[in-house]
Design a protein around this motif. Structure first.
Motif, PDB file in Angstrom:
ATOM      1  N   TYR A   1       0.829  -1.198   0.000  1.00  0.00           N
ATOM      2  CA  TYR A   1       0.000   0.000   0.000  1.00  0.00           C
ATOM      3  C   TYR A   1       0.867   1.252   0.000  1.00  0.00           C
ATOM      4  CZ  TYR A   1      -3.901  -3.065   1.221  1.00  0.00           C
ATOM      5  OH  TYR A   1      -4.850  -4.035   1.209  1.00  0.00           O
ATOM      6  N   LEU A   2       0.364   2.251  -0.723  1.00  0.00           N
ATOM      7  CA  LEU A   2       1.025   3.555  -0.778  1.00  0.00           C
ATOM      8  C   LEU A   2       0.279   4.547   0.092  1.00  0.00           C
ATOM      9  CD1 LEU A   2       1.631   3.916  -4.605  1.00  0.00           C
ATOM     10  CD2 LEU A   2       3.398   3.724  -2.885  1.00  0.00           C
ATOM     11  N   SER A   3       1.004   5.352   0.829  1.00  0.00           N
ATOM     12  CA  SER A   3       0.405   6.447   1.604  1.00  0.00           C
ATOM     13  C   SER A   3       0.762   7.761   0.919  1.00  0.00           C
ATOM     14  CB  SER A   3       0.971   6.424   3.029  1.00  0.00           C
ATOM     15  OG  SER A   3       2.279   6.983   3.045  1.00  0.00           O
ATOM     16  N   PRO A   4       0.193   8.892   1.376  1.00  0.00           N
ATOM     17  CA  PRO A   4       0.536  10.184   0.771  1.00  0.00           C
ATOM     18  C   PRO A   4       2.018  10.533   0.852  1.00  0.00           C
ATOM     19  CG  PRO A   4      -1.443  10.368   2.096  1.00  0.00           C
ATOM     20  CD  PRO A   4      -0.895   9.008   2.362  1.00  0.00           C
ATOM     21  N   LYS A   5       2.748   9.907   1.764  1.00  0.00           N
ATOM     22  CA  LYS A   5       4.170  10.212   1.911  1.00  0.00           C
ATOM     23  C   LYS A   5       5.040   9.486   0.896  1.00  0.00           C
ATOM     24  CE  LYS A   5       3.950  11.067   6.911  1.00  0.00           C
ATOM     25  NZ  LYS A   5       4.472  10.642   8.232  1.00  0.00           N
ATOM     26  N   ASN A   6       4.500   8.428   0.297  1.00  0.00           N
ATOM     27  CA  ASN A   6       5.301   7.633  -0.633  1.00  0.00           C
ATOM     28  C   ASN A   6       5.480   8.379  -1.951  1.00  0.00           C
ATOM     29  OD1 ASN A   6       3.581   4.965   0.766  1.00  0.00           O
ATOM     30  ND2 ASN A   6       5.788   5.143   0.904  1.00  0.00           N
ATOM     31  N   HIS A   7       6.711   8.575  -2.331  1.00  0.00           N
ATOM     32  CA  HIS A   7       7.031   9.250  -3.590  1.00  0.00           C
ATOM     33  C   HIS A   7       8.035   8.392  -4.341  1.00  0.00           C
ATOM     34  CE1 HIS A   7       7.342  12.740  -6.260  1.00  0.00           C
ATOM     35  NE2 HIS A   7       8.607  12.404  -6.389  1.00  0.00           N
ATOM     36  N   LEU A   8       7.792   8.194  -5.615  1.00  0.00           N
ATOM     37  CA  LEU A   8       8.653   7.337  -6.422  1.00  0.00           C
ATOM     38  C   LEU A   8       9.913   8.098  -6.828  1.00  0.00           C
ATOM     39  CD1 LEU A   8       9.069   4.615  -7.850  1.00  0.00           C
ATOM     40  CD2 LEU A   8       7.867   5.575  -9.824  1.00  0.00           C
ATOM     41  N   GLU A   9      11.064   7.527  -6.490  1.00  0.00           N
ATOM     42  CA  GLU A   9      12.348   8.110  -6.872  1.00  0.00           C
ATOM     43  C   GLU A   9      13.085   7.137  -7.795  1.00  0.00           C
ATOM     44  OE1 GLU A   9      14.236   8.843  -3.119  1.00  0.00           O
ATOM     45  OE2 GLU A   9      13.341  10.840  -2.944  1.00  0.00           O
ATOM     46  N   LEU A  10      13.676   7.666  -8.841  1.00  0.00           N
ATOM     47  CA  LEU A  10      14.378   6.855  -9.827  1.00  0.00           C
ATOM     48  C   LEU A  10      15.875   7.128  -9.771  1.00  0.00           C
ATOM     49  CD1 LEU A  10      12.005   7.330 -12.899  1.00  0.00           C
ATOM     50  CD2 LEU A  10      11.860   5.634 -11.066  1.00  0.00           C
ATOM     51  N   LEU A  11      16.658   6.067  -9.852  1.00  0.00           N
ATOM     52  CA  LEU A  11      18.114   6.185  -9.886  1.00  0.00           C
ATOM     53  C   LEU A  11      18.619   5.383 -11.077  1.00  0.00           C
ATOM     54  CD1 LEU A  11      20.785   7.130  -8.658  1.00  0.00           C
ATOM     55  CD2 LEU A  11      20.776   5.070  -7.231  1.00  0.00           C
ATOM     56  N   SER A  12      19.086   6.083 -12.108  1.00  0.00           N
ATOM     57  CA  SER A  12      19.581   5.427 -13.319  1.00  0.00           C
ATOM     58  C   SER A  12      21.096   5.571 -13.402  1.00  0.00           C
ATOM     59  CB  SER A  12      18.946   6.044 -14.571  1.00  0.00           C
ATOM     60  OG  SER A  12      17.571   5.758 -14.627  1.00  0.00           O
ATOM     61  N   LYS A  13      21.768   4.461 -13.714  1.00  0.00           N
ATOM     62  CA  LYS A  13      23.226   4.451 -13.828  1.00  0.00           C
ATOM     63  C   LYS A  13      23.628   3.941 -15.205  1.00  0.00           C
ATOM     64  CE  LYS A  13      24.078   3.648  -8.877  1.00  0.00           C
ATOM     65  NZ  LYS A  13      24.708   2.733  -7.880  1.00  0.00           N
ATOM     66  N   ASP A  14      24.681   4.540 -15.745  1.00  0.00           N
ATOM     67  CA  ASP A  14      25.240   4.083 -17.011  1.00  0.00           C
ATOM     68  C   ASP A  14      26.755   4.221 -16.927  1.00  0.00           C
ATOM     69  OD1 ASP A  14      24.535   3.417 -20.033  1.00  0.00           O
ATOM     70  OD2 ASP A  14      26.192   4.846 -20.046  1.00  0.00           O
ATOM     71  N   THR A  15      27.439   3.113 -17.123  1.00  0.00           N
ATOM     72  CA  THR A  15      28.899   3.109 -16.981  1.00  0.00           C
ATOM     73  C   THR A  15      29.620   3.338 -18.298  1.00  0.00           C
ATOM     74  OG1 THR A  15      28.902   0.695 -17.242  1.00  0.00           O
ATOM     75  CG2 THR A  15      28.773   1.560 -14.999  1.00  0.00           C
ATOM     76  N   GLY A  16      28.879   3.515 -19.377  1.00  0.00           N
ATOM     77  CA  GLY A  16      29.506   3.704 -20.682  1.00  0.00           C
ATOM     78  C   GLY A  16      29.520   5.162 -21.110  1.00  0.00           C
ATOM     79  N   SER A  17      28.679   5.476 -22.097  1.00  0.00           N
ATOM     80  CA  SER A  17      28.661   6.828 -22.657  1.00  0.00           C
ATOM     81  C   SER A  17      27.994   7.837 -21.733  1.00  0.00           C
ATOM     82  CB  SER A  17      27.940   6.818 -24.008  1.00  0.00           C
ATOM     83  OG  SER A  17      26.634   6.296 -23.879  1.00  0.00           O
ATOM     84  N   GLY A  18      27.249   7.354 -20.730  1.00  0.00           N
ATOM     85  CA  GLY A  18      26.610   8.263 -19.785  1.00  0.00           C
ATOM     86  C   GLY A  18      25.112   8.363 -20.007  1.00  0.00           C
TER      87      GLY A  18
END
Length: 309
Positions: free
Chosen positions: A227-244
């Motif tokens: 379950y999600l509450s009002p405090k839950n916010h989706l955060e994304l972390l993308s990594k790339d070790t090549g060209s960026g």
């Protein structure tokens, strides 16, 4: 008779969200300033659904000025009309959505086109975080073709990453593995005349970025349901070790609607905009792209609304 809302609107609680989404009671604080001296009251109607023919609304009366509007569980919409002296009533406003009431209108998301590099150059420079150029191969293969001013036989002597020298007419080299490469080659004609040694140093990047999905607050789990509450916010972390990393993009499907285009993910507004704009089941796809155009296989999130009695 018109109803005017002052810009001093404050939200105490936002609507709850879940896997599936659930509703919570909440209170809205705002100010109503009459635009006529004979307006003595405001009438509120609270609705569970935007279809006004399917239910009987919950009604509330309030005096002008500072308003504290309590929204019971399950009510997602409301509208307002002014009441003047002698019980003369004005026109109803449009329905306001409780979850987004008082928020500024979200900016339009930026469309992102799925792409691969369309350059004709075999090797291109890409500036890294330190401001230095790093050269990347744009194709999976390199074919060395001698440029001759006269029709004369020639051969190519070459080696890769300091390995053994090889001789062939026109070498074709494949690069399926990411990494740094150094190609040295020299062209010699049938008269034994050799060209200057050519050296290419470049990197190969065939791997797309990888995106991790994090929730700002831990999800509440009961049995197999999160379950999600009002405090839950989706955060994304993308990594790339090549060209960026170039961009993170998303597309969504709300209920039975058509799937949206790809849009640029904005860490501040995209998640809130998606949740507030869809009152049905929501499917979200997220994918990152690097600066060579390598695209990540989309990651999917499915958010379900509970069935209401």
């Amino acid at each position: 008779m018109k109803t005017s809302l002052k810009n001093t609107i404050y939200l105490l609680l936002l609507v709850g969200l879940s896997f599936p989404i659930f509703s919570e009671s909440k209170t809205l604080k705002f100010t109503l300033d009459p635009d006529r001296d004979d307006i003595i009251q405001y009438e509120f109607e609270l609705w569970k659904e935007p279809n006004l023919d399917l239910e009987i609304p919950f009604r509330v009366l309030s005096n002008p000025g500072k308003i504290q509007l309590f929204i019971p569980n399950g009510y997602e919409y409301f509208r307002i009309r002014a009441v003047a002296k002698r019980q003369v009533r004005g026109f109803w406003t449009d329905l306001y959505t409780v979850s987004s009431f008082g928020e500024s209108k979200p900016k339009e998301p930026t469309k992102v086109l799925s792409r691969k590099s369309n350059t004709t150059d075999v090797i291109i420079p890409i500036r890294n975080d330190e401001g230095k150029n790093r050269f990347f191969l744009t194709e999976n293969k390199i074919q060395v073709k001698p440029i001759l001013t006269q029709p004369i036989k020639s051969s190519v002597r070459y080696r890769l990453n300091g390995g053994p020298w090889k001789v062939t007419k026109e070498p074709e080299l494949s690069f399926s593995k990411d990494g740094d490469y150094k190609l040295e080659y020299q062209v010699t004609n049938e008269l034994g005349v050799s060209d200057t040694m050519q050296v290419w140093e470049f990197s190969v990047d065939n791997t797309p970025p990888n995106t991790e999905l994090h929730w700002k607050e831990s999800l509440y789990q009961k049995k197999s349901i999160q379950y999600l509450s009002p405090k839950n916010h989706l955060e994304l972390l993308s990594k790339d070790t090549g060209s960026g990393l170039d961009s993170i993009r998303f597309r969504s499907t709300c209920g039975q609607n058509k799937q949206s285009e790809w849009y640029l993910w904005d860490s501040k507004t995209s998640w809130t905009g998606l949740i507030n704009s869809c009152s049905n089941d929501l499917e979200l796809e997220i994918s990152a792209t690097d600066r060579l155009g390598n695209e990540e296989v989309p990651k999917k999130i499915q958010i379900k609304h509970p069935k209401r009695n």
